[in-house]
Write a protein that holds these residues in place. Structure first.
Motif, mmCIF file in Angstrom:
data_model
loop_
_atom_site.group_PDB
_atom_site.id
_atom_site.type_symbol
_atom_site.label_atom_id
_atom_site.label_comp_id
_atom_site.label_asym_id
_atom_site.label_seq_id
_atom_site.Cartn_x
_atom_site.Cartn_y
_atom_site.Cartn_z
ATOM 1 N N ASN A 83 0.801 -1.219 0.000
ATOM 2 C CA ASN A 83 0.000 0.000 0.000
ATOM 3 C C ASN A 83 0.835 1.272 0.000
ATOM 4 O OD1 ASN A 83 -2.474 1.362 -0.070
ATOM 5 N ND2 ASN A 83 -2.477 1.635 2.155
ATOM 6 N N GLU A 97 -4.011 -2.449 -8.270
ATOM 7 C CA GLU A 97 -5.137 -1.638 -8.707
ATOM 8 C C GLU A 97 -6.216 -1.568 -7.628
ATOM 9 O OE1 GLU A 97 -6.559 -2.965 -12.484
ATOM 10 O OE2 GLU A 97 -4.624 -2.698 -13.468
ATOM 11 N N GLU A 98 -6.291 -2.601 -6.798
ATOM 12 C CA GLU A 98 -7.171 -2.626 -5.642
ATOM 13 C C GLU A 98 -6.352 -3.088 -4.447
ATOM 14 O OE1 GLU A 98 -11.126 -4.262 -5.854
ATOM 15 O OE2 GLU A 98 -11.008 -4.397 -8.032
ATOM 16 N N PRO A 99 -6.779 -2.750 -3.236
ATOM 17 C CA PRO A 99 -5.999 -3.164 -2.068
ATOM 18 C C PRO A 99 -5.832 -4.679 -1.978
ATOM 19 C CG PRO A 99 -7.581 -1.471 -1.458
ATOM 20 C CD PRO A 99 -7.904 -1.853 -2.870
ATOM 21 N N PHE A 222 -3.686 3.757 -1.036
ATOM 22 C CA PHE A 222 -5.098 3.794 -0.629
ATOM 23 C C PHE A 222 -5.169 4.358 0.789
ATOM 24 C CE2 PHE A 222 -4.580 0.099 -3.487
ATOM 25 C CZ PHE A 222 -5.342 0.546 -4.554
ATOM 26 N N TYR A 230 -13.557 -0.100 1.785
ATOM 27 C CA TYR A 230 -13.258 -1.232 0.899
ATOM 28 C C TYR A 230 -13.309 -2.553 1.649
ATOM 29 C CZ TYR A 230 -10.777 -4.028 -2.592
ATOM 30 O OH TYR A 230 -10.427 -5.004 -3.510
#
Length: 284
Positions: A83, A97-99, A222, A230
């Motif tokens: 992160n 692209e996402e955690p 993020f 999320y």
């Protein structure tokens, strides 16, 4: 407000830090720094107390008076990988692209100054200073705009990691992340009103006095509100759950050549305004 859990391991009592840095006993007010005590309305009641009217605990915190994990009865210890863009670069991995979500088992939770024990046969145990987020108000499918109202406070986390178990032994990251003592939390839980700008806090970690990590939450990919929202899409969050939000560069795996804990070292680490942890590394 800085909340603590003090005393012998497994028998910690709730307390708060007064203006002189001493511990005041809260055991006549709450059973533990855990569960419903972390709901917003209950934290507001604690904040309204006069610390001077509470019993003074004998001893200096972290200097004779042991502090335990700053939150008790944690149901979930959730962690976020890669992160920090600069940490992903040192690991040779793409920024996700996402955690990336993984688990640290709650049995790994440790006091901020307790020994970290290397697992038997460990060759690649590593360090990671992180900002921890403690959930106060639970929920699922939390809106990002409302996410910070679900946060009881913040703390320092050392996401101790056995890299061989994590990466080379098959399965998921969890295998190398949740060994006993691999989750020091504390020294205190700092409520949001005193935690400062959690989007821009300095953080560092030293091994035997040598600065290894020196970063800031400003380089998080993020941010905290997004992470709380999320994570809540995939599991409901409850009071006392902890989210470790990732680490800046400077971990042992990223060195050339890599460097890992062998036993006998002392780790010191801090997130600005959230206190300092000190752990001796011992072989199991």
């Amino acid at each position: 407000m800085k909340l603590v859990r003090y005393g012998a391991k497994g028998a910690e009592k709730p307390g708060l830090i007064d203006g002189e840095g001493r511990v005041r006993d809260l055991s006549g007010i709450i059973a533990d720094v855990a569960g419903e005590a972390l709901l917003p309305e209950n934290l507001a009641r604690l904040a309204a107390l006069d610390p001077a009217a509470l019993p003074l605990v004998e001893g200096v915190p972290q200097a004779g008076l042991r502090l335990g994990p700053c939150v008790g009865s944690t149901g979930k210890f959730i962690a976020i990988g890669l992160n920090y863009a600069d940490h992903a670069a040192e690991a040779g991995m793409k920024v996700p692209e996402e955690p990336v979500i993984f688990n640290k088992w709650t049995s790994c939770i440790n006091g901020p100054d307790d020994d970290v024990i290397l697992p038997r046969g460990s060759q690649k145990t590593d360090w990671e200073v992180e900002l921890g987020v403690v959930i106060g108000k639970g929920g699922a499918y939390i809106d990002e705009a409302d996410a910070l109202s679900h946060v009881a406070g913040y703390c320092v986390v050392n996401d101790v990691s056995e890299r061989e178990y994590q990466i080379e032994r098959g399965g998921t990251w969890d295998k190398g992340k949740g060994c006993d003592t691999f989750g020091p939390i504390g020294p205190w839980l700092v409520t949001p009103d005193q935690a400062g700008d959690v989007g821009n806090l300095r953080m560092w970690l030293e091994i035997d006095g040598q600065r290894c990590q020196n970063g800031a939450t400003a380089t998080m990919v993020f941010k905290v509100p997004f992470l709380v929202a999320y994570v809540s899409r995939f599991m409901s969050l409850q009071p006392g759950d902890v989210i470790a939000t990732g680490t800046p560069p400077g971990v042992g795996m990223g060195r050339k050549p890599p460097a890992y804990l062998k036993g006998g070292e002392v780790m010191r680490l801090s997130v600005e305004g959230l206190g300092v942890q000190t752990q001796r590394v011992v072989r199991g």
